[in-house]
Design an enzyme around this catalytic site. Structure first.
Site, short mmCIF file in Angstrom:
data_model
loop_
_atom_site.label_atom_id
_atom_site.label_comp_id
_atom_site.label_asym_id
_atom_site.label_seq_id
_atom_site.Cartn_x
_atom_site.Cartn_y
_atom_site.Cartn_z
N THR A 37 -19.19 39.17 -89.06
CA THR A 37 -20.74 38.57 -89.16
C THR A 37 -21.05 37.57 -90.31
OG1 THR A 37 -21.65 40.16 -90.51
CG2 THR A 37 -21.41 40.79 -88.08
N ASP A 60 -15.43 44.08 -82.73
CA ASP A 60 -16.78 44.85 -82.92
C ASP A 60 -16.54 46.23 -82.80
OD1 ASP A 60 -19.28 45.71 -82.24
OD2 ASP A 60 -19.90 43.91 -81.14
N GLU A 85 -25.36 46.30 -89.93
CA GLU A 85 -26.03 45.21 -90.47
C GLU A 85 -26.77 45.75 -91.52
OE1 GLU A 85 -26.55 42.13 -89.66
OE2 GLU A 85 -25.12 41.94 -87.90
N ASP A 136 -29.52 55.95 -98.87
CA ASP A 136 -30.63 56.64 -99.28
C ASP A 136 -31.91 56.11 -98.69
OD1 ASP A 136 -30.99 54.40 -100.49
OD2 ASP A 136 -31.44 55.25 -102.61
N TYR A 160 -33.81 48.84 -90.41
CA TYR A 160 -32.52 49.29 -90.65
C TYR A 160 -32.36 50.44 -91.02
CZ TYR A 160 -29.16 49.92 -94.54
OH TYR A 160 -28.15 50.36 -95.29
N LYS A 164 -29.76 53.35 -89.36
CA LYS A 164 -29.09 54.11 -90.09
C LYS A 164 -29.39 55.63 -90.10
CE LYS A 164 -26.12 52.95 -92.59
NZ LYS A 164 -24.65 52.59 -92.27
P1 NAD Z 1 -22.23 44.09 -95.85
O1 NAD Z 1 -23.56 43.44 -94.93
O2 NAD Z 1 -22.14 43.26 -97.15
O3 NAD Z 1 -21.07 44.21 -94.98
C1 NAD Z 1 -21.12 44.82 -93.47
C2 NAD Z 1 -19.89 44.35 -92.83
O4 NAD Z 1 -19.89 44.67 -91.75
C3 NAD Z 1 -19.64 42.93 -92.63
O5 NAD Z 1 -18.32 42.30 -93.03
C4 NAD Z 1 -19.84 42.44 -91.27
O6 NAD Z 1 -18.89 41.47 -90.76
C5 NAD Z 1 -19.40 43.94 -90.77
N1 NAD Z 1 -19.92 44.34 -89.54
C6 NAD Z 1 -21.18 44.10 -88.98
N2 NAD Z 1 -21.40 44.36 -87.80
C7 NAD Z 1 -20.10 44.70 -87.15
C8 NAD Z 1 -19.81 45.17 -86.09
N3 NAD Z 1 -20.53 45.15 -85.01
N4 NAD Z 1 -18.30 45.69 -85.75
C9 NAD Z 1 -17.55 45.33 -87.10
N5 NAD Z 1 -18.02 44.69 -88.35
C10 NAD Z 1 -19.03 44.61 -88.36
O7 NAD Z 1 -22.84 45.50 -96.19
P2 NAD Z 1 -22.62 46.42 -97.40
O8 NAD Z 1 -23.70 46.14 -98.22
O9 NAD Z 1 -21.14 46.13 -97.74
O10 NAD Z 1 -22.77 47.92 -96.80
C11 NAD Z 1 -21.75 48.68 -96.04
C12 NAD Z 1 -22.08 50.18 -95.83
O11 NAD Z 1 -22.73 50.70 -96.74
C13 NAD Z 1 -23.38 49.87 -94.73
O12 NAD Z 1 -23.06 50.90 -93.51
C14 NAD Z 1 -24.53 50.17 -95.33
O13 NAD Z 1 -25.62 50.73 -94.55
C15 NAD Z 1 -24.00 50.96 -96.24
N6 NAD Z 1 -24.78 51.26 -97.71
C16 NAD Z 1 -24.97 49.98 -98.40
C17 NAD Z 1 -25.76 49.71 -99.62
C18 NAD Z 1 -25.99 48.80 -100.37
O14 NAD Z 1 -26.68 48.76 -101.45
N7 NAD Z 1 -25.33 47.71 -100.19
C19 NAD Z 1 -26.15 51.08 -100.15
C20 NAD Z 1 -25.85 52.27 -99.60
C21 NAD Z 1 -25.25 52.33 -98.21
O1 DAU Z 2 -30.82 51.97 -101.16
C1 DAU Z 2 -29.50 51.56 -100.46
C2 DAU Z 2 -30.00 50.23 -99.44
O2 DAU Z 2 -30.15 48.91 -100.59
C3 DAU Z 2 -28.92 49.67 -98.82
O3 DAU Z 2 -28.90 50.78 -97.70
C4 DAU Z 2 -29.19 48.37 -98.03
O4 DAU Z 2 -28.01 48.02 -97.44
C5 DAU Z 2 -29.16 47.31 -99.21
O5 DAU Z 2 -29.32 45.89 -98.85
C6 DAU Z 2 -30.53 47.92 -100.28
O6 DAU Z 2 -31.66 47.68 -99.70
P1 DAU Z 2 -32.71 47.04 -100.56
O7 DAU Z 2 -34.03 46.75 -99.52
O8 DAU Z 2 -33.24 48.00 -101.64
O9 DAU Z 2 -32.13 45.89 -101.18
P2 DAU Z 2 -32.71 44.46 -101.42
O10 DAU Z 2 -31.56 43.87 -102.34
O11 DAU Z 2 -33.02 43.71 -100.29
O12 DAU Z 2 -34.00 44.52 -102.24
C7 DAU Z 2 -34.13 45.35 -103.65
C8 DAU Z 2 -35.45 45.24 -104.14
O13 DAU Z 2 -36.01 44.02 -104.44
C9 DAU Z 2 -36.37 45.65 -103.18
O14 DAU Z 2 -37.23 46.58 -103.44
C10 DAU Z 2 -37.23 44.29 -102.42
C11 DAU Z 2 -36.86 43.70 -103.55
N1 DAU Z 2 -36.85 42.09 -103.51
C12 DAU Z 2 -35.63 41.76 -102.74
C13 DAU Z 2 -35.26 40.26 -102.47
C14 DAU Z 2 -34.30 39.98 -101.78
C15 DAU Z 2 -37.54 41.30 -104.10
O15 DAU Z 2 -38.51 41.60 -104.88
N2 DAU Z 2 -37.13 39.94 -103.87
C16 DAU Z 2 -36.24 39.44 -103.05
O16 DAU Z 2 -36.20 38.25 -102.73
#
Ligand code: NAD
Ligand code: DAU
Length: 352
Positions: A37, A60, A85, A136, A160, A164
């Site tokens: 994606t 997918d 996503e 979380d 989102y 999850k």
């Molecule tokens: P990301 O958005 O960076 O990456 C997601 C990946 O999944 C991408 O490579 C995308 O192409 C792939 N993908 C999306 N839809 C798909 C589908 N239908 N089939 C196959 N592949 C698909 O996400 P991330 O930040 O690396 O998060 C990974 C996992 O960890 C997620 O499940 C997210 O909910 C979880 N998570 C993320 C965070 C965070 O802070 N980023 C924290 C806690 C949990």
């Molecule tokens: O807690 C785990 C989650 O953390 C994961 O499950 C999600 O995949 C990951 O995207 C993240 O979610 P958040 O919404 O916390 O992350 P984000 O980086 O989007 O935002 C972090 C904080 O910063 C949130 O309180 C919103 C704020 N923010 C975000 C953006 C993009 C801003 O103030 N300005 C911004 O432009």
């Protein structure tokens, strides 16, 4: 240790960190299933992408037949399901993809894994694991005090986190009803290299480098618990290999910060590494809040620490400095990542 891991979402932020580690530091074979994606970037795999032990499948997770073929061909001993996503703001603007991938995709993968697991020989059947990687955010929002534990009731607030939460419930049900050996981990906010610039930390770095206003939602006093991505990868592998089927493990960095503190910390590192005329913090601009913005997340990680011996290694100060330096040194990667996203505000389409 397992010999063949099926990793979904391995071209994303956390998935690619996991794949890089598995290829560089272990001898397992990784079957990397990713739909590619907007959030994916194959260059995030770096050298791991060219390894003989890395098999990339462009697919997918919601495509049942393709998933069946992949399981049948590569015979994984464990699944680490990260594909999702992942961006809250995008889920506000358009929840559909979150339902399709996070809920229907997880359901499909569970069904394919169950069918495959039922036909495994006794030894592989007993060792097989399905590890669902979650967040979380399923627990909702905390007040000034307290922590999320593994028994905190679910209370998701964004499309989102609701998607999850739904996927976590499906995973639990597949364990309780069909006996599939699943484990779930719920982790706090990750940061580090190769994170898509839609997320707070890389977005702030991008805005500073472009000399554009840094958008801070609301008053900037929302709190997140930050964990360096490589610490998360270590936790994931402990859970996948030593976690008890049916169990849930919370993972967090004990690094609670208000958003404004994080933004100011990035600005001050950049004041040093990339000095401008004044302080980069002058670019901070308070903007309209995210609809349904969760106030505070904080993880109690004592279970994974006591049962599996996991501890984060990186401090927030050192991890943030490494991260900022990485972005400065990898502007080509950022340009590719930003082909489909130019730093515009997302997540305001909830207004009627
Ligand atoms: P990301 O958005 O960076 O990456 C997601 C990946 O999944 C991408 O490579 C995308 O192409 C792939 N993908 C999306 N839809 C798909 C589908 N239908 N089939 C196959 N592949 C698909 O996400 P991330 O930040 O690396 O998060 C990974 C996992 O960890 C997620 O499940 C997210 O909910 C979880 N998570 C993320 C965070 C965070 O802070 N980023 C924290 C806690 C949990
Ligand atoms: O807690 C785990 C989650 O953390 C994961 O499950 C999600 O995949 C990951 O995207 C993240 O979610 P958040 O919404 O916390 O992350 P984000 O980086 O989007 O935002 C972090 C904080 O910063 C949130 O309180 C919103 C704020 N923010 C975000 C953006 C993009 C801003 O103030 N300005 C911004 O432009």
């Amino acid at each position: 240790m397992f010999k063949v891991f099926l990793v979904t979402g391995g071209a994303g932020f956390i998935g690619s960190a996991l794949v890089r580690h598995l290829i560089a530091d272990t001898d397992v074979t990784v079957v990397n299933v990713d739909k590619l994606t907007y959030a994916a970037n194959l260059t995030s795999l770096a050298d791991a992408g060219d390894s003989e032990r890395h098999i990339f499948c462009h697919a997918d997770v919601a495509d049942r037949q393709k998933m069946r073929d992949i399981f049948a061909q590569y015979r994984p001993e464990a699944v680490l399901h990260l594909a999702a996503e992942s961006h809250v703001d995008r889920s506000i603007d358009g929840p559909r993809d979150f339902i399709d991938t996070n809920i229907v995709g997880t359901y499909t993968l569970l069904e394919v894994a169950r069918e495959y697991w039922n036909r495994l020989d006794a030894e592989t059947h007993n060792r097989f694991r399905f590890h669902h990687v979650s967040t979380d955010e399923v627990y909702g929002s905390l007040g000034q005090t307290g922590f999320f534990t593994e028994t905190t009731p679910y209370s998701p607030n964004s499309p989102y986190s609701a998607s999850k939460a739904a996927s976590d419930h499906l995973v639990r049900a597949w364990r309780e009803t069909y006996g599939l050996p699943t484990v779930i981990s719920n982790c706090s906010n990750n940061y580090g290299p190769y994170q898509h610039p839609e997320k707070l930390i890389p977005l702030v770095i991008h805005k500073v480098l472009e000399g554009e206003p840094i958008p801070v939602y609301g008053k900037g006093d929302n709190v997140r618990d930050w964990l360096y991505v490589e610490d998360h990868v270590q936790a994931l592998l402990m859970i996948a290999t030593r976690g008890k089927p049916g169990e849930v493990y919370n993972v967090g960095g004990e690094n609670e910060k208000q958003n404004i503190e994080v933004v100011r910390a990035i600005c001050s590192i950049l004041d040093e590494l990339k000095p401008g005329k004044g302080s980069h913090a002058d670019l901070i601009t308070f903007v309209e809040d995210r609809p349904g913005h969760d106030r505070r997340y904080a993880i109690d990680a004592s279970k994974i620490s006591a049962e599996l011996g996991w501890q984060p290694a990186e401090s927030f100060a050192s991890g943030l400095r490494k991260t900022v330096s990485w972005y400065l040194d990898n502007q080509d990667w950022c340009r590719t990542a930003m082909k489909n996203y130019q730093g515009q505000r997302l997540g305001l389409k909830a207004a009627p």
